[in-house]
Structures are given as C-alpha cells and as structure tokens.
Design a protein around this motif. Structure first.
Motif, PDB file in Angstrom:
ATOM      1  N   UNK A  46       0.820  -1.208   0.000  1.00  0.00           N
ATOM      2  CA  UNK A  46       0.000   0.000   0.000  1.00  0.00           C
ATOM      3  C   UNK A  46       0.861   1.267   0.000  1.00  0.00           C
ATOM      4  N   UNK A  47       2.042   1.214   0.599  1.00  0.00           N
ATOM      5  CA  UNK A  47       2.889   2.415   0.647  1.00  0.00           C
ATOM      6  C   UNK A  47       3.353   2.851  -0.738  1.00  0.00           C
ATOM      7  N   UNK A  48       3.354   1.927  -1.720  1.00  0.00           N
ATOM      8  CA  UNK A  48       3.736   2.303  -3.082  1.00  0.00           C
ATOM      9  C   UNK A  48       2.774   3.311  -3.688  1.00  0.00           C
ATOM     10  N   UNK A  49       1.563   3.401  -3.141  1.00  0.00           N
ATOM     11  CA  UNK A  49       0.546   4.248  -3.740  1.00  0.00           C
ATOM     12  C   UNK A  49       0.179   5.458  -2.893  1.00  0.00           C
ATOM     13  N   UNK A  50       0.813   5.638  -1.740  1.00  0.00           N
ATOM     14  CA  UNK A  50       0.526   6.797  -0.893  1.00  0.00           C
ATOM     15  C   UNK A  50       1.133   8.037  -1.528  1.00  0.00           C
ATOM     16  N   UNK A  51       0.331   9.050  -1.655  1.00  0.00           N
ATOM     17  CA  UNK A  51       0.799  10.287  -2.293  1.00  0.00           C
ATOM     18  C   UNK A  51       2.010  10.868  -1.582  1.00  0.00           C
ATOM     19  N   UNK A  52       2.056  10.778  -0.275  1.00  0.00           N
ATOM     20  CA  UNK A  52       3.148  11.379   0.477  1.00  0.00           C
ATOM     21  C   UNK A  52       4.478  10.662   0.263  1.00  0.00           C
ATOM     22  N   UNK A  53       4.442   9.440  -0.274  1.00  0.00           N
ATOM     23  CA  UNK A  53       5.664   8.675  -0.490  1.00  0.00           C
ATOM     24  C   UNK A  53       6.314   8.983  -1.836  1.00  0.00           C
ATOM     25  N   UNK A  54       5.665   9.772  -2.668  1.00  0.00           N
ATOM     26  CA  UNK A  54       6.189  10.074  -4.002  1.00  0.00           C
ATOM     27  C   UNK A  54       7.241  11.184  -3.930  1.00  0.00           C
ATOM     28  N   UNK A  55       7.994  11.308  -4.993  1.00  0.00           N
ATOM     29  CA  UNK A  55       9.065  12.306  -5.059  1.00  0.00           C
ATOM     30  C   UNK A  55       8.506  13.724  -4.917  1.00  0.00           C
ATOM     31  N   UNK A  56       9.268  14.617  -4.305  1.00  0.00           N
ATOM     32  CA  UNK A  56       8.820  16.010  -4.197  1.00  0.00           C
ATOM     33  C   UNK A  56       8.503  16.588  -5.582  1.00  0.00           C
ATOM     34  N   UNK A  57       7.415  17.313  -5.673  1.00  0.00           N
ATOM     35  CA  UNK A  57       7.017  17.940  -6.929  1.00  0.00           C
ATOM     36  C   UNK A  57       6.265  17.033  -7.880  1.00  0.00           C
ATOM     37  N   UNK A  58       6.008  15.794  -7.487  1.00  0.00           N
ATOM     38  CA  UNK A  58       5.338  14.846  -8.377  1.00  0.00           C
ATOM     39  C   UNK A  58       3.943  15.312  -8.787  1.00  0.00           C
ATOM     40  N   UNK A  59       3.302  16.117  -7.947  1.00  0.00           N
ATOM     41  CA  UNK A  59       1.917  16.531  -8.206  1.00  0.00           C
ATOM     42  C   UNK A  59       1.779  18.016  -8.501  1.00  0.00           C
ATOM     43  N   UNK A  60       2.903  18.700  -8.668  1.00  0.00           N
ATOM     44  CA  UNK A  60       2.846  20.125  -9.007  1.00  0.00           C
ATOM     45  C   UNK A  60       2.492  20.279 -10.472  1.00  0.00           C
ATOM     46  N   UNK A  61       1.568  21.179 -10.767  1.00  0.00           N
ATOM     47  CA  UNK A  61       1.099  21.374 -12.143  1.00  0.00           C
ATOM     48  C   UNK A  61       2.193  21.969 -13.024  1.00  0.00           C
ATOM     49  N   UNK A  62       2.300  21.432 -14.221  1.00  0.00           N
ATOM     50  CA  UNK A  62       3.132  21.976 -15.287  1.00  0.00           C
ATOM     51  C   UNK A  62       2.129  22.581 -16.270  1.00  0.00           C
ATOM     52  N   UNK A  63       2.163  23.888 -16.401  1.00  0.00           N
ATOM     53  CA  UNK A  63       1.162  24.595 -17.209  1.00  0.00           C
ATOM     54  C   UNK A  63       1.757  25.008 -18.550  1.00  0.00           C
ATOM     55  N   UNK A  86      -3.470  32.103 -25.830  1.00  0.00           N
ATOM     56  CA  UNK A  86      -4.098  31.818 -24.538  1.00  0.00           C
ATOM     57  C   UNK A  86      -5.447  31.135 -24.648  1.00  0.00           C
ATOM     58  N   UNK A  87      -5.778  30.633 -25.829  1.00  0.00           N
ATOM     59  CA  UNK A  87      -7.081  29.995 -26.029  1.00  0.00           C
ATOM     60  C   UNK A  87      -7.087  28.510 -25.706  1.00  0.00           C
ATOM     61  N   UNK A  88      -5.905  27.929 -25.584  1.00  0.00           N
ATOM     62  CA  UNK A  88      -5.778  26.517 -25.221  1.00  0.00           C
ATOM     63  C   UNK A  88      -4.730  26.402 -24.125  1.00  0.00           C
ATOM     64  N   UNK A  89      -5.108  25.723 -23.043  1.00  0.00           N
ATOM     65  CA  UNK A  89      -4.197  25.516 -21.914  1.00  0.00           C
ATOM     66  C   UNK A  89      -4.163  24.034 -21.566  1.00  0.00           C
ATOM     67  N   UNK A  90      -2.991  23.559 -21.217  1.00  0.00           N
ATOM     68  CA  UNK A  90      -2.824  22.167 -20.806  1.00  0.00           C
ATOM     69  C   UNK A  90      -2.077  22.131 -19.481  1.00  0.00           C
ATOM     70  N   UNK A  91      -2.470  21.190 -18.637  1.00  0.00           N
ATOM     71  CA  UNK A  91      -1.784  20.979 -17.360  1.00  0.00           C
ATOM     72  C   UNK A  91      -1.361  19.518 -17.268  1.00  0.00           C
ATOM     73  N   UNK A  92      -0.147  19.317 -16.779  1.00  0.00           N
ATOM     74  CA  UNK A  92       0.413  17.984 -16.601  1.00  0.00           C
ATOM     75  C   UNK A  92       0.975  17.885 -15.199  1.00  0.00           C
ATOM     76  N   UNK A  93       1.121  16.651 -14.714  1.00  0.00           N
ATOM     77  CA  UNK A  93       1.897  16.402 -13.503  1.00  0.00           C
ATOM     78  C   UNK A  93       2.966  15.372 -13.858  1.00  0.00           C
ATOM     79  N   UNK A  94       4.050  15.380 -13.113  1.00  0.00           N
ATOM     80  CA  UNK A  94       5.153  14.450 -13.367  1.00  0.00           C
ATOM     81  C   UNK A  94       4.777  13.023 -13.001  1.00  0.00           C
TER      82      UNK A  94
END
Length: 165
Positions: A32-49, A55-63
């Motif tokens: 279960x620890x493999x899937x805990x959000x807090x166990x992932x690398x720093x910045x794994x969930x920060x949006x890449x915009x 400015x008519x199309x925007x995309x967001x990604x996470x690492x």
C-alpha cells in the motif's frame, strides 16, 4: 502546445533469452505504501502549465505518470471547457492501487496481456493479473502511470518529460 515524453528502457540478456530488466519489478504486487501520495518524489503533483500564444488553449500535466490533468479550450458557450476526464486534486491520481489511468502515460505494456502470459523467443513469461485476476493491464501493478518522470527540457509552450526504467 507540445509535450514530449521520452522513455528509455534497459534490456538485459540472460542465459534463457532476452528479458526486460524492469519486468520483474512490474510483476510484484505492490504494498500500500507504493501508492501513498506522500511517499512520491517532491514535486510529483505540481502542475506543469502550458498554453498557446493566444491563450485559447491551456494544458496541465503532472510528473506522476506524465499525466495530462487538464486540457482547457476557450470559447465554449459557457466559457472555458476542460475536456479531460480526471480529478481537480492531483493527489487523487495515486489514491488507490485500482485506479482509472486517467490521462496517464501507459506502459511498459499498453493494453492487456490475456491471462497474464506471453511467449518471447520460445520462453513463456507470466505477468501479474492486476485487472480483476483476469489479465495484465497497462504495465502491471506499477507501470509508467505510477512513476515520477523528470522534466528534462522546458521552453515556452513545450515540456519534455523523461523516465528511465
């Protein structure tokens, strides 16, 4: 808007033929620890915009999983429209071992391996039955969708993510 995803695979030779070095890892049922959000690398969930020049199309990604979380087009009848199915909270992409693969990069195996068995160069391999005990789906228990990719280039409206397995 451009997203480039680079995947590097290391191949190994053994006396009984060609094997994927990370396949052993993919067939091991996760804890279960493999899937805990807090166990992932720093910045794994920060949006890449990213957005186009107008400015008519925007995309967001996470690492995490090189996941497309939002693709928003301007000009809908009621304003901007997000056409990507997913969660507003990026941590939800790792919330459960049984997840939906929303927007994620799929691999090492894309689609299914029936009965979790395949033959390569005369040798039979068994992969995890991670889809209801029936077959192997999208890379097993811990495919590319569960890996944190590195940002290796970012220029204007372009980003390149990389994961080396």
């Amino acid at each position: 808007i451009m997203l480039t995803i680079v995947l590097w695979a290391r191949w190994g030779l053994q006396a009984d033929g060609l094997v994927l070095s990370s396949l052993r890892e993919a067939i091991t049922m996760p804890t279960q620890s493999d899937f805990k959000c807090d166990a992932q690398a720093p910045g794994a969930y920060e949006a890449i915009e990213l957005s186009n020049a107008a400015g008519t199309t925007r995309a967001s990604f996470i690492r995490y999983g090189a996941t497309l979380t939002h693709l928003i087009f301007a000009g809908g009848k009621k304003g901007p429209v997000d056409v990507v199915l997913g969660w507003d909270d990026a941590r939800e992409y790792c919330a459960s071992p049984q997840h939906t693969y929303f927007g994620a990069t799929i691999g090492r195996i894309a689609n299914r391996i029936g009965n979790g068995t395949f033959e390569l160069e005369g040798k039979v391999y068994h992969t995890p039955l991670n889809e209801k005990g029936f077959d192997t789906l999208h890379g097993g228990w811990k495919g590319f969708d569960r890996r944190v990719f590195d940002i290796v280039a970012r220029r204007g409206n372009s980003v390149t993510l990389q994961y080396i397995s």
